[in-house]
Write a protein that holds these residues in place. Sequence first.
Motif, PDB file in Angstrom:
ATOM      1  N   THR A  71       0.424  -1.205  -0.136  1.00 32.59           N
ATOM      2  CA  THR A  71       0.410  -0.006  -0.530  1.00 32.59           C
ATOM      3  C   THR A  71       0.778   1.851  -0.377  1.00 32.59           C
ATOM      4  O   THR A  71       0.724   2.188  -1.336  1.00 32.59           O
ATOM      5  CB  THR A  71      -0.868  -0.203   1.138  1.00 32.59           C
ATOM      6  OG1 THR A  71      -1.642  -0.985   1.030  1.00 32.59           O
ATOM      7  CG2 THR A  71      -1.657   1.226   1.425  1.00 32.59           C
ATOM      8  N   ARG A  72       2.063   1.314   0.402  1.00 31.91           N
ATOM      9  CA  ARG A  72       2.949   2.943   0.762  1.00 31.91           C
ATOM     10  C   ARG A  72       3.611   3.416   0.020  1.00 31.91           C
ATOM     11  O   ARG A  72       3.098   4.278  -0.885  1.00 31.91           O
ATOM     12  CB  ARG A  72       3.530   3.070   1.996  1.00 31.91           C
ATOM     13  CG  ARG A  72       2.595   2.856   3.496  1.00 31.91           C
ATOM     14  CD  ARG A  72       3.858   2.709   4.757  1.00 31.91           C
ATOM     15  NE  ARG A  72       3.379   2.061   5.680  1.00 31.91           N
ATOM     16  CZ  ARG A  72       2.967   2.820   6.864  1.00 31.91           C
ATOM     17  NH1 ARG A  72       3.545   4.169   6.420  1.00 31.91           N
ATOM     18  NH2 ARG A  72       2.768   2.860   8.245  1.00 31.91           N
ATOM     19  N   PRO A  73       3.940   2.112  -0.521  1.00 28.34           N
ATOM     20  CA  PRO A  73       5.189   2.229  -1.976  1.00 28.34           C
ATOM     21  C   PRO A  73       3.297   2.630  -3.438  1.00 28.34           C
ATOM     22  O   PRO A  73       4.050   3.384  -4.546  1.00 28.34           O
ATOM     23  CB  PRO A  73       5.368   1.221  -2.459  1.00 28.34           C
ATOM     24  CG  PRO A  73       5.831   0.132  -1.025  1.00 28.34           C
ATOM     25  CD  PRO A  73       4.434   0.340  -0.008  1.00 28.34           C
ATOM     26  N   ALA A  74       2.631   1.815  -3.647  1.00 27.42           N
ATOM     27  CA  ALA A  74       1.909   2.148  -4.609  1.00 27.42           C
ATOM     28  C   ALA A  74       0.767   3.998  -4.116  1.00 27.42           C
ATOM     29  O   ALA A  74       1.035   4.269  -5.117  1.00 27.42           O
ATOM     30  CB  ALA A  74       0.906   0.956  -4.192  1.00 27.42           C
ATOM     31  N   ALA A  75       0.825   3.938  -2.780  1.00 26.61           N
ATOM     32  CA  ALA A  75       0.106   5.341  -2.582  1.00 26.61           C
ATOM     33  C   ALA A  75       1.380   6.198  -2.913  1.00 26.61           C
ATOM     34  O   ALA A  75       0.738   7.178  -3.203  1.00 26.61           O
ATOM     35  CB  ALA A  75       0.119   4.661  -1.095  1.00 26.61           C
ATOM     36  N   ILE A  76       2.175   6.192  -3.249  1.00 31.99           N
ATOM     37  CA  ILE A  76       3.578   7.331  -3.049  1.00 31.99           C
ATOM     38  C   ILE A  76       3.441   7.501  -4.769  1.00 31.99           C
ATOM     39  O   ILE A  76       3.203   8.461  -4.889  1.00 31.99           O
ATOM     40  CB  ILE A  76       5.034   6.715  -2.199  1.00 31.99           C
ATOM     41  CG1 ILE A  76       4.819   7.186  -1.126  1.00 31.99           C
ATOM     42  CG2 ILE A  76       5.840   7.168  -3.243  1.00 31.99           C
ATOM     43  CD1 ILE A  76       5.020   8.033  -0.300  1.00 31.99           C
ATOM     44  N   LEU A  77       3.436   6.364  -5.193  1.00 30.68           N
ATOM     45  CA  LEU A  77       3.598   6.277  -6.739  1.00 30.68           C
ATOM     46  C   LEU A  77       2.530   7.810  -7.088  1.00 30.68           C
ATOM     47  O   LEU A  77       2.098   8.026  -8.362  1.00 30.68           O
ATOM     48  CB  LEU A  77       3.911   4.841  -7.319  1.00 30.68           C
ATOM     49  CG  LEU A  77       3.414   5.117  -9.466  1.00 30.68           C
ATOM     50  CD1 LEU A  77       4.717   6.037  -9.231  1.00 30.68           C
ATOM     51  CD2 LEU A  77       3.816   3.668  -9.275  1.00 30.68           C
ATOM     52  N   ALA A  78       1.058   7.169  -6.717  1.00 29.41           N
ATOM     53  CA  ALA A  78      -0.057   7.720  -6.895  1.00 29.41           C
ATOM     54  C   ALA A  78      -0.616   8.687  -6.618  1.00 29.41           C
ATOM     55  O   ALA A  78      -0.924   9.395  -7.321  1.00 29.41           O
ATOM     56  CB  ALA A  78      -1.489   6.411  -6.588  1.00 29.41           C
ATOM     57  N   SER A  79      -0.011   8.964  -5.565  1.00 25.99           N
ATOM     58  CA  SER A  79       0.145  10.555  -5.375  1.00 25.99           C
ATOM     59  C   SER A  79       1.283  11.444  -6.340  1.00 25.99           C
ATOM     60  O   SER A  79       0.451  12.519  -6.091  1.00 25.99           O
ATOM     61  CB  SER A  79       0.679  10.708  -3.812  1.00 25.99           C
ATOM     62  OG  SER A  79       0.907  11.806  -2.925  1.00 25.99           O
ATOM     63  N   GLY A  80       2.487  10.704  -6.233  1.00 26.45           N
ATOM     64  CA  GLY A  80       3.139  11.643  -7.517  1.00 26.45           C
ATOM     65  C   GLY A  80       2.872  11.722  -8.881  1.00 26.45           C
ATOM     66  O   GLY A  80       3.031  12.822  -9.209  1.00 26.45           O
ATOM     67  N   SER A  81       2.066  10.814  -9.051  1.00 28.30           N
ATOM     68  CA  SER A  81       1.447  11.350 -10.572  1.00 28.30           C
ATOM     69  C   SER A  81       0.429  11.464 -10.858  1.00 28.30           C
ATOM     70  O   SER A  81       0.587  12.749 -11.465  1.00 28.30           O
ATOM     71  CB  SER A  81       0.959   9.677 -10.869  1.00 28.30           C
ATOM     72  OG  SER A  81       0.095   9.429 -10.453  1.00 28.30           O
TER      73      SER A  81
END
Length: 150
Positions: A71-81
């Motif tokens: 969840t955390r890595p996916a959320a970081i990538l989604a937030s950045g995008s």
Amino acid sequence: MPSHRFSAPVWSLFRIVVGLLFLCHGLASVFGLLGGSRGSGQPVEVGTWPGWYAGVIQFVCGALVLAGLATRPAAILASGSMAYAYFVVHQPEALMPIQNGGVTPALYAWAFLAIAVLGAGPWSLDALIARRRGGARATAPERDLAGSRR
């Protein structure tokens, strides 16, 4: 009735809903489902920058956040995008999100940042894996969300 009793389940539901909505954007962009890209009924052409890549990020990260897995890595990538989408696509049009059509990317960027910081919550595959590995200690924000008694 103490309100913290509902913190963990509500946080998990928030993560699930945000992940599902983001996944729907990915399904529309990559596969042309749910009305397709921008309501055209068609997917974004493979390899088109940045639309197709954004759609893949939305699909993959949305599914991961929905399931509460990585969840955390996916959320970081989604937030950045979504921050990229806001500042590159929307912000040059006008300063405020309500003026430049960037409300949705701005909300997604902040929602995913919160998910990355606070974690998936108890109703997630991350939590299930941690429990099966012998109850790996939760981080401080996850303990707070779980309603630790003080």
